[in-house]
Motif scaffolding. Structure first.
Motif, PDB file in Angstrom:
ATOM      1  N   ALA A 185       0.832  -1.216   0.000  1.00 45.88           N
ATOM      2  CA  ALA A 185       0.000   0.000   0.000  1.00 45.88           C
ATOM      3  C   ALA A 185       0.858   1.254   0.000  1.00 45.88           C
ATOM      4  N   THR A 186       1.896   1.260   0.807  1.00 48.50           N
ATOM      5  CA  THR A 186       2.756   2.434   0.882  1.00 48.50           C
ATOM      6  C   THR A 186       3.449   2.690  -0.450  1.00 48.50           C
ATOM      7  N   ILE A 187       3.918   1.642  -1.077  1.00 54.90           N
ATOM      8  CA  ILE A 187       4.573   1.795  -2.382  1.00 54.90           C
ATOM      9  C   ILE A 187       3.574   2.336  -3.405  1.00 54.90           C
ATOM     10  N   PHE A 188       2.363   1.800  -3.401  1.00 54.55           N
ATOM     11  CA  PHE A 188       1.336   2.258  -4.343  1.00 54.55           C
ATOM     12  C   PHE A 188       0.989   3.726  -4.104  1.00 54.55           C
ATOM     13  N   ILE A 189       0.811   4.095  -2.848  1.00 56.26           N
ATOM     14  CA  ILE A 189       0.471   5.482  -2.529  1.00 56.26           C
ATOM     15  C   ILE A 189       1.629   6.407  -2.899  1.00 56.26           C
ATOM     16  N   ALA A 190       2.851   5.975  -2.658  1.00 62.71           N
ATOM     17  CA  ALA A 190       4.015   6.787  -3.031  1.00 62.71           C
ATOM     18  C   ALA A 190       4.083   6.987  -4.536  1.00 62.71           C
ATOM     19  N   GLN A 191       3.642   5.992  -5.254  1.00 64.21           N
ATOM     20  CA  GLN A 191       3.668   6.068  -6.719  1.00 64.21           C
ATOM     21  C   GLN A 191       2.586   6.998  -7.253  1.00 64.21           C
ATOM     22  N   GLY A 251     -13.706  13.260   3.259  1.00 65.81           N
ATOM     23  CA  GLY A 251     -14.628  14.000   2.413  1.00 65.81           C
ATOM     24  C   GLY A 251     -14.637  13.542   0.976  1.00 65.81           C
ATOM     25  N   PRO A 252     -15.450  14.215   0.149  1.00 66.86           N
ATOM     26  CA  PRO A 252     -15.640  13.790  -1.234  1.00 66.86           C
ATOM     27  C   PRO A 252     -14.362  13.840  -2.076  1.00 66.86           C
ATOM     28  N   ASN A 253     -13.466  14.750  -1.788  1.00 66.88           N
ATOM     29  CA  ASN A 253     -12.196  14.820  -2.512  1.00 66.88           C
ATOM     30  C   ASN A 253     -11.051  14.257  -1.682  1.00 66.88           C
ATOM     31  N   GLY A 254     -11.421  13.445  -0.700  1.00 64.27           N
ATOM     32  CA  GLY A 254     -10.436  12.904   0.221  1.00 64.27           C
ATOM     33  C   GLY A 254      -9.751  11.653  -0.296  1.00 64.27           C
ATOM     34  N   GLY A 255      -8.897  11.140   0.538  1.00 65.29           N
ATOM     35  CA  GLY A 255      -8.155   9.936   0.214  1.00 65.29           C
ATOM     36  C   GLY A 255      -6.795   9.978   0.873  1.00 65.29           C
ATOM     37  N   PHE A 256      -5.911   9.141   0.393  1.00 64.68           N
ATOM     38  CA  PHE A 256      -4.588   8.992   0.986  1.00 64.68           C
ATOM     39  C   PHE A 256      -3.515   9.494   0.036  1.00 64.68           C
ATOM     40  N   TYR A 257      -2.439  10.011   0.640  1.00 61.84           N
ATOM     41  CA  TYR A 257      -1.321  10.518  -0.160  1.00 61.84           C
ATOM     42  C   TYR A 257      -0.064  10.525   0.698  1.00 61.84           C
ATOM     43  N   MET A 258       1.058  10.818   0.063  1.00 67.73           N
ATOM     44  CA  MET A 258       2.330  10.947   0.766  1.00 67.73           C
ATOM     45  C   MET A 258       2.978  12.266   0.389  1.00 67.73           C
ATOM     46  N   THR A 259       3.759  12.780   1.310  1.00 69.12           N
ATOM     47  CA  THR A 259       4.517  13.997   1.042  1.00 69.12           C
ATOM     48  C   THR A 259       5.890  13.615   0.481  1.00 69.12           C
ATOM     49  N   GLU A 260       6.584  14.584  -0.043  1.00 68.30           N
ATOM     50  CA  GLU A 260       7.950  14.339  -0.531  1.00 68.30           C
ATOM     51  C   GLU A 260       8.832  13.832   0.606  1.00 68.30           C
ATOM     52  N   LYS A 261       8.640  14.399   1.787  1.00 64.85           N
ATOM     53  CA  LYS A 261       9.446  14.008   2.950  1.00 64.85           C
ATOM     54  C   LYS A 261       9.210  12.546   3.321  1.00 64.85           C
ATOM     55  N   THR A 262       7.955  12.119   3.369  1.00 64.97           N
ATOM     56  CA  THR A 262       7.676  10.734   3.778  1.00 64.97           C
ATOM     57  C   THR A 262       8.064   9.725   2.696  1.00 64.97           C
ATOM     58  N   ARG A 263       8.079  10.153   1.450  1.00 66.66           N
ATOM     59  CA  ARG A 263       8.544   9.262   0.379  1.00 66.66           C
ATOM     60  C   ARG A 263      10.028   8.921   0.545  1.00 66.66           C
ATOM     61  N   LYS A 264      10.764   9.800   1.197  1.00 63.70           N
ATOM     62  CA  LYS A 264      12.204   9.600   1.390  1.00 63.70           C
ATOM     63  C   LYS A 264      12.525   8.737   2.612  1.00 63.70           C
ATOM     64  N   LEU A 265      11.502   8.323   3.345  1.00 67.14           N
ATOM     65  CA  LEU A 265      11.726   7.462   4.507  1.00 67.14           C
ATOM     66  C   LEU A 265      12.244   6.100   4.049  1.00 67.14           C
ATOM     67  N   PRO A 266      13.066   5.466   4.887  1.00 68.70           N
ATOM     68  CA  PRO A 266      13.503   4.103   4.548  1.00 68.70           C
ATOM     69  C   PRO A 266      12.356   3.119   4.744  1.00 68.70           C
ATOM     70  N   VAL A 267      12.430   2.003   4.091  1.00 69.73           N
ATOM     71  CA  VAL A 267      11.399   0.972   4.199  1.00 69.73           C
ATOM     72  C   VAL A 267      11.241   0.517   5.652  1.00 69.73           C
ATOM     73  N   ARG A 268      12.293   0.600   6.425  1.00 73.12           N
ATOM     74  CA  ARG A 268      12.217   0.190   7.832  1.00 73.12           C
ATOM     75  C   ARG A 268      11.144   0.978   8.585  1.00 73.12           C
ATOM     76  N   ALA A 269      10.850   2.208   8.173  1.00 73.80           N
ATOM     77  CA  ALA A 269       9.807   3.007   8.825  1.00 73.80           C
ATOM     78  C   ALA A 269       8.448   2.312   8.742  1.00 73.80           C
ATOM     79  N   ILE A 270       8.200   1.598   7.650  1.00 76.14           N
ATOM     80  CA  ILE A 270       6.938   0.861   7.506  1.00 76.14           C
ATOM     81  C   ILE A 270       6.908  -0.290   8.507  1.00 76.14           C
ATOM     82  N   LEU A 271       8.023  -0.986   8.636  1.00 79.09           N
ATOM     83  CA  LEU A 271       8.103  -2.085   9.610  1.00 79.09           C
ATOM     84  C   LEU A 271       7.859  -1.557  11.017  1.00 79.09           C
ATOM     85  N   GLU A 272       8.429  -0.411  11.335  1.00 76.44           N
ATOM     86  CA  GLU A 272       8.223   0.199  12.648  1.00 76.44           C
ATOM     87  C   GLU A 272       6.761   0.553  12.863  1.00 76.44           C
TER      88      GLU A 272
END
Length: 146
Positions: free
Chosen positions: A12-18, A61-82
């Motif tokens: 999910a994180t990879i998809f959202i980052a994409q 809301g109607p235009n809501g959903g999930f996204y990532m910021t540039e900063k969180t995209r730069k997190l290491p994969v270990r952050a997901i494990l944490e």
């Protein structure tokens, strides 16, 4: 290696980052379909990713959903494990012994130590964005669909 929830969290994180940006938020339905996960299970996973380490963001809301910021995209994969509570997996004995150490090793300790160090390095150096870029390039995939 990881729980099903963590496997889906990684996908999910990879998809959202994409695909997800502040201007282009992605709904749970699209995410769950892309990662082959039931929507209700996906919602729980996304909640953990949003709350724990704020890896992903959401808007209601109607235009809501999930996204990532540039900063969180730069997190290491270990952050997901944490965020999913599986960070300790990288520090545990492969046989599950509580007192496995250099001075009192299990039968697998010396062989697994090398692999474990490589895994830790991988999860700490590869960013979420690196994995999302691989998807965009068409080199890899995050679901079992053809």
């Amino acid at each position: 290696m990881f729980s099903k929830a963590t496997e889906y969290a990684l996908r999910a994180t990879i998809f959202i980052a994409q695909k997800g940006t502040e201007d282009n938020k992605i709904g749970i339905g699209e995410i769950s379909k892309a990662i082959d996960s039931p929507p209700s299970f996906t919602a729980k996973i996304l909640q953990a990713l949003r709350k724990n380490n704020k890896i992903i963001r959401s808007v209601s809301g109607p235009n809501g959903g999930f996204y990532m910021t540039e900063k969180t995209r730069k997190l290491p994969v270990r952050a997901i494990l944490e965020a999913m509570g599986e960070n300790e997996m990288l520090d545990k004995c492969v046989l599950g012994l509580a007192k496995c150490s250099e001075t009192k090793p299990c039968p697998m300790h010396s062989k697994y130590k090398i692999i474990k160090e490589q895994l830790i390095e991988l999860f700490e150096t590869i960013t979420i964005q690196h994995l999302a870029d691989d998807i965009k390039n068409g080199d890899v995939f995050i679901n079992n669909k053809k």
